[in-house]
Design a protein around this motif. Structure first.
Motif, short mmCIF file in Angstrom:
data_model
loop_
_atom_site.label_atom_id
_atom_site.label_comp_id
_atom_site.label_asym_id
_atom_site.label_seq_id
_atom_site.Cartn_x
_atom_site.Cartn_y
_atom_site.Cartn_z
N LEU A 1 0.80 -1.43 9.68
CA LEU A 1 0.69 0.03 9.76
C LEU A 1 1.95 0.61 10.37
CD1 LEU A 1 -2.82 0.32 11.53
CD2 LEU A 1 -2.37 0.94 9.15
N ASP A 2 2.29 1.84 9.97
CA ASP A 2 3.25 2.65 10.71
C ASP A 2 2.46 3.65 11.52
OD1 ASP A 2 5.84 1.87 10.30
OD2 ASP A 2 6.06 2.98 8.41
N PHE A 3 2.80 3.78 12.78
CA PHE A 3 2.11 4.76 13.62
C PHE A 3 3.04 5.94 13.85
CE2 PHE A 3 0.39 0.60 14.80
CZ PHE A 3 -0.95 0.81 14.54
N LYS A 4 2.56 7.13 13.57
CA LYS A 4 3.36 8.32 13.85
C LYS A 4 2.68 9.07 15.01
CE LYS A 4 5.15 12.45 11.61
NZ LYS A 4 4.28 13.52 11.10
N HIS A 5 3.29 8.95 16.18
CA HIS A 5 2.73 9.60 17.38
C HIS A 5 3.31 11.00 17.53
CE1 HIS A 5 0.68 6.15 19.39
NE2 HIS A 5 1.53 5.42 18.68
N TYR B 1 -9.12 10.36 6.52
CA TYR B 1 -8.64 11.06 5.32
C TYR B 1 -8.68 10.10 4.14
CZ TYR B 1 -7.27 14.79 8.44
OH TYR B 1 -7.31 15.81 9.36
N PRO B 2 -9.82 10.00 3.47
CA PRO B 2 -9.94 8.99 2.42
C PRO B 2 -9.08 9.28 1.20
CG PRO B 2 -12.11 9.93 2.98
CD PRO B 2 -11.07 10.74 3.68
N ASN B 3 -8.77 10.54 0.94
CA ASN B 3 -8.25 10.84 -0.41
C ASN B 3 -6.82 11.36 -0.52
OD1 ASN B 3 -10.63 9.86 -1.60
ND2 ASN B 3 -11.68 11.70 -0.88
N GLU B 4 -6.60 12.61 -0.20
CA GLU B 4 -5.33 13.24 -0.62
C GLU B 4 -4.12 12.86 0.21
OE1 GLU B 4 -8.01 15.11 0.27
OE2 GLU B 4 -8.83 15.73 -1.66
N HIS B 5 -4.30 12.25 1.36
CA HIS B 5 -3.16 12.07 2.27
C HIS B 5 -2.63 10.65 2.24
CE1 HIS B 5 -5.56 15.48 3.54
NE2 HIS B 5 -4.46 15.97 4.09
N LEU B 6 -1.38 10.50 2.70
CA LEU B 6 -0.79 9.16 2.74
C LEU B 6 -1.32 8.36 3.94
CD1 LEU B 6 2.93 9.85 1.79
CD2 LEU B 6 1.18 8.68 0.42
N TYR B 7 -1.75 9.08 4.97
CA TYR B 7 -2.31 8.40 6.13
C TYR B 7 -3.83 8.23 5.97
CZ TYR B 7 -2.52 13.42 7.28
OH TYR B 7 -2.69 14.77 7.22
N GLU C 1 -16.64 6.80 -4.31
CA GLU C 1 -15.31 7.33 -4.61
C GLU C 1 -14.86 8.38 -3.60
OE1 GLU C 1 -15.30 8.25 -8.80
OE2 GLU C 1 -15.42 6.11 -9.29
N LYS C 2 -15.77 9.18 -3.12
CA LYS C 2 -15.39 10.22 -2.16
C LYS C 2 -14.96 9.63 -0.81
CE LYS C 2 -18.55 13.91 -3.76
NZ LYS C 2 -17.59 14.74 -4.47
N PHE C 3 -15.69 8.60 -0.34
CA PHE C 3 -15.49 8.15 1.04
C PHE C 3 -14.75 6.81 1.17
CE2 PHE C 3 -18.87 11.19 1.51
CZ PHE C 3 -18.61 11.78 2.73
N PHE C 4 -14.87 5.95 0.18
CA PHE C 4 -14.44 4.56 0.40
C PHE C 4 -13.29 4.08 -0.49
CE2 PHE C 4 -18.76 4.76 2.05
CZ PHE C 4 -18.57 4.21 3.31
N ARG C 5 -13.30 4.46 -1.75
CA ARG C 5 -12.34 3.83 -2.65
C ARG C 5 -10.89 4.16 -2.26
NH1 ARG C 5 -11.73 4.38 -9.09
NH2 ARG C 5 -11.14 6.45 -8.40
N GLY C 6 -10.62 5.46 -2.06
CA GLY C 6 -9.26 5.89 -1.75
C GLY C 6 -8.80 5.36 -0.40
N TYR C 7 -9.69 5.46 0.59
CA TYR C 7 -9.35 4.99 1.94
C TYR C 7 -8.99 3.51 1.90
CZ TYR C 7 -9.76 4.48 7.05
OH TYR C 7 -9.52 4.23 8.38
N THR C 8 -9.83 2.75 1.21
CA THR C 8 -9.64 1.29 1.18
C THR C 8 -8.37 0.91 0.41
OG1 THR C 8 -12.01 1.00 1.36
CG2 THR C 8 -10.76 -0.88 0.49
N ARG C 9 -8.13 1.59 -0.68
CA ARG C 9 -6.90 1.30 -1.44
C ARG C 9 -5.67 1.55 -0.58
NH1 ARG C 9 -6.94 3.07 -7.61
NH2 ARG C 9 -8.53 1.64 -8.35
N LYS C 10 -5.71 2.65 0.17
CA LYS C 10 -4.59 2.96 1.06
C LYS C 10 -4.47 1.92 2.16
CE LYS C 10 -5.57 7.31 2.09
NZ LYS C 10 -5.64 8.62 2.76
N GLN C 11 -5.59 1.66 2.80
CA GLN C 11 -5.57 0.80 3.99
C GLN C 11 -5.15 -0.63 3.66
OE1 GLN C 11 -5.84 1.18 7.18
NE2 GLN C 11 -6.30 -0.89 7.89
N TRP C 12 -5.63 -1.14 2.54
CA TRP C 12 -5.43 -2.56 2.25
C TRP C 12 -4.45 -2.81 1.10
CZ3 TRP C 12 -7.53 -5.71 5.82
CH2 TRP C 12 -8.57 -5.20 6.60
#
Ligand code: FAD
Ligand code: UDP
Length: 393
Positions: free
Chosen positions: A278-282, A298-304, A174-185
């Motif tokens: 993806l949207d890239f913000k440069h 940033y697996p958890n609190e951020h939108l990116y 939950e700390k490293f993978f769940r949030g990141y993966t939900r966001k990414q995919w």
């Protein structure tokens, strides 16, 4: 292609040439039309031109070569990757030696930190990650017992959730993978094939490299320069800002290599294959260093999902620094095939159409719907080239 051939031949013999004098009247100006100037298309173009003496037309609908690996100097003069961080790594000597014809290299081992519980810790999870996160001082043997004490037994590892939970348990998952993966995919790891998260190992030592491949390096002058060298051959013409459908009737080619999305090629006959975008913000900052690692996840609190600082990757010396944030989304340019059973089933139907399409070769991450790294695309393209070359002699 077969149908088009006869149409084109008919055109070249009469009607079209009198009606439209600017139409090319030779049967074939090019032996191959290559759709896409990324890794897959460029490798095949280069091989066909230099090894087989074929005339090749490469078209890309974008205004540049290199596909998603394209890099360029931004308005501040910092070398950036337009479509997010690209780090070259491979275990294949053949692939590395092949690309080495087109670029010198800069040795580079990638390192990533993850922002978890207010701390920056190494990812892949290693001994230092655990000790820092939990304020412990375990050694390599003790951490194995620690992982075992957290791991949940899972009989058959099928999903990306299973991969992590069976090794290190639910809390680290939950700390490293769940949030990141939900966001990414846009999917829960339990809905994704195990191969996705299996890309990230769990370690019992202090190795904090993101990859452990034999060859890890960046093209010294950037990816785009490498692509220029690949495509710089008298037998290769490159046409940018061009969808192949705009020119394939007007410019007859004997065969085609297609590296775009496979479902689009067949007009979505079996439905739309999901590709994640993806949207890239440069951004460029007026400081020489922005963050303490090349990439921070940033697996958890951020939108990116992650932030990349390019100078670490490229080794460029510059008083400013450029970074990119990645915001995942469903619609937009297709970047990632989404590995899960129902998509694989739909792809199988498109694969059957691809196999039956005479004179068209489907190659690459989008056309074969495979979550391939750059080196895998090069390896696949070299293999397909060999198949084409055998038939073309
Ligand atoms: P692409 O690079 O997608 O090229 C296909 C080309 O076809 C595109 O340029 C497109 O414009 C063109 N095209 C499509 N349809 C048409 C049409 N109708 N007419 C004309 N042209 C068309 N790999 C790594 O090894 N290491 C990394 O660190 C890494 N990081 C990545 C980060 C991100 C954010 C992404 C998205 C990918 C990353 N990859 C990485 C994967 C890498 O980008 C791919 O493996 C590789 O670039 C795929 O090459 P390709 O030629 O198959 O496809
Ligand atoms: N992943 C994760 N947390 C991380 C890093 C990766 O959950 O900190 C998962 C996520 O599902 C991601 C996948 O592992 O999409 C593969 O990660 P990788 O860094 O290889 O992704 P890519 O560079 O291809 O975007």
């Amino acid at each position: 292609i077969a149908a088009r051939d006869s149409e084109d031949k008919a055109n070249s013999k009469g009607a079209a040439s009198t009606q439209a004098p600017n139409i090319i009247t030779r049967d074939f100006v090019f032996d191959y039309l290559i759709v896409g100037a990324g890794f897959s298309g460029s490798v095949i173009a280069e091989r066909l031109a230099t090894q087989s003496g074929k005339k090749v037309l490469v078209v890309d609908k974008r205004n540049h070569i290199g596909g998603n690996a394209y890099d360029h100097y931004d308005e501040h003069g910092v070398l950036v990757h337009k479509y997010g961080p690209h780090i070259f790594h491979t275990n294949s000597r053949e692939v590395f030696e092949y690309l080495s014809r087109f670029t010198p290299w800069r040795s580079y081992e990638h390192r990533v930190l993850a922002s978890v519980d207010g701390q920056l810790v190494p990812i892949p999870i290693n001994l230092d990650t655990i000790n820092k996160l939990y304020g412990m001082s375990l050694n390599s043997l003790e951490i194995q017992d620690f992982y075992k004490s957290l791991a949940e037994p899972i009989e058959q590892i099928r999903t990306s959730e299973d991969v992590v939970v069976s090794k290190v348990g639910r809390e680290l998952y939950e700390k490293f993978f769940r949030g990141y993966t939900r966001k990414q995919w846009g999917l829960d790891p339990s809905e994704l094939d195990k191969s996705v998260i299996a890309r990230i190992p769990t370690r019992t030592n202090r190795d904090n490299r993101y990859f452990t491949d034999t060859y890890q390096a960046m093209p010294l002058h950037g990816f785009t320069r490498m692509f220029e060298n690949m495509l710089n051959h008298p037998n290769i013409k490159v046409m940018l800002n061009t969808d192949y459908r705009e020119i394939n009737k007007a410019i007859p080619c004997r065969e085609m290599v297609y590296t775009g999305p496979v479902d689009e090629f067949f007009d979505y006959r079996y439905g739309k294959l999901p590709y994640r975008s993806l949207d890239f913000k440069h951004e460029t900052h007026n400081t020489s260093v922005f963050q303490p690692a090349p990439v921070i996840n940033y697996p958890n609190e951020h939108l990116y999902t992650r932030v990349t600082e390019f100078k670490y990757l490229t080794g460029q010396d510059h008083s400013k620094t450029s970074i990119v944030y990645e915001f995942p989304k469903a619609e937009g340019d297709p970047y990632y095939p989404v590995p899960r059973p129902e998509n694989n089933e739909m792809y199988k139907q498109y694969k059957a159409l691809s196999d039956a399409a005479s004179g068209v070769y489907f190659v690459g991450r989008l056309a074969t719907y495979k979550y391939y790294n750059m080196d895998q695309c090069v390896a696949q393209a070299l293999t397909v080239y060999k198949q084409i070359a055998v038939k073309a002699v």
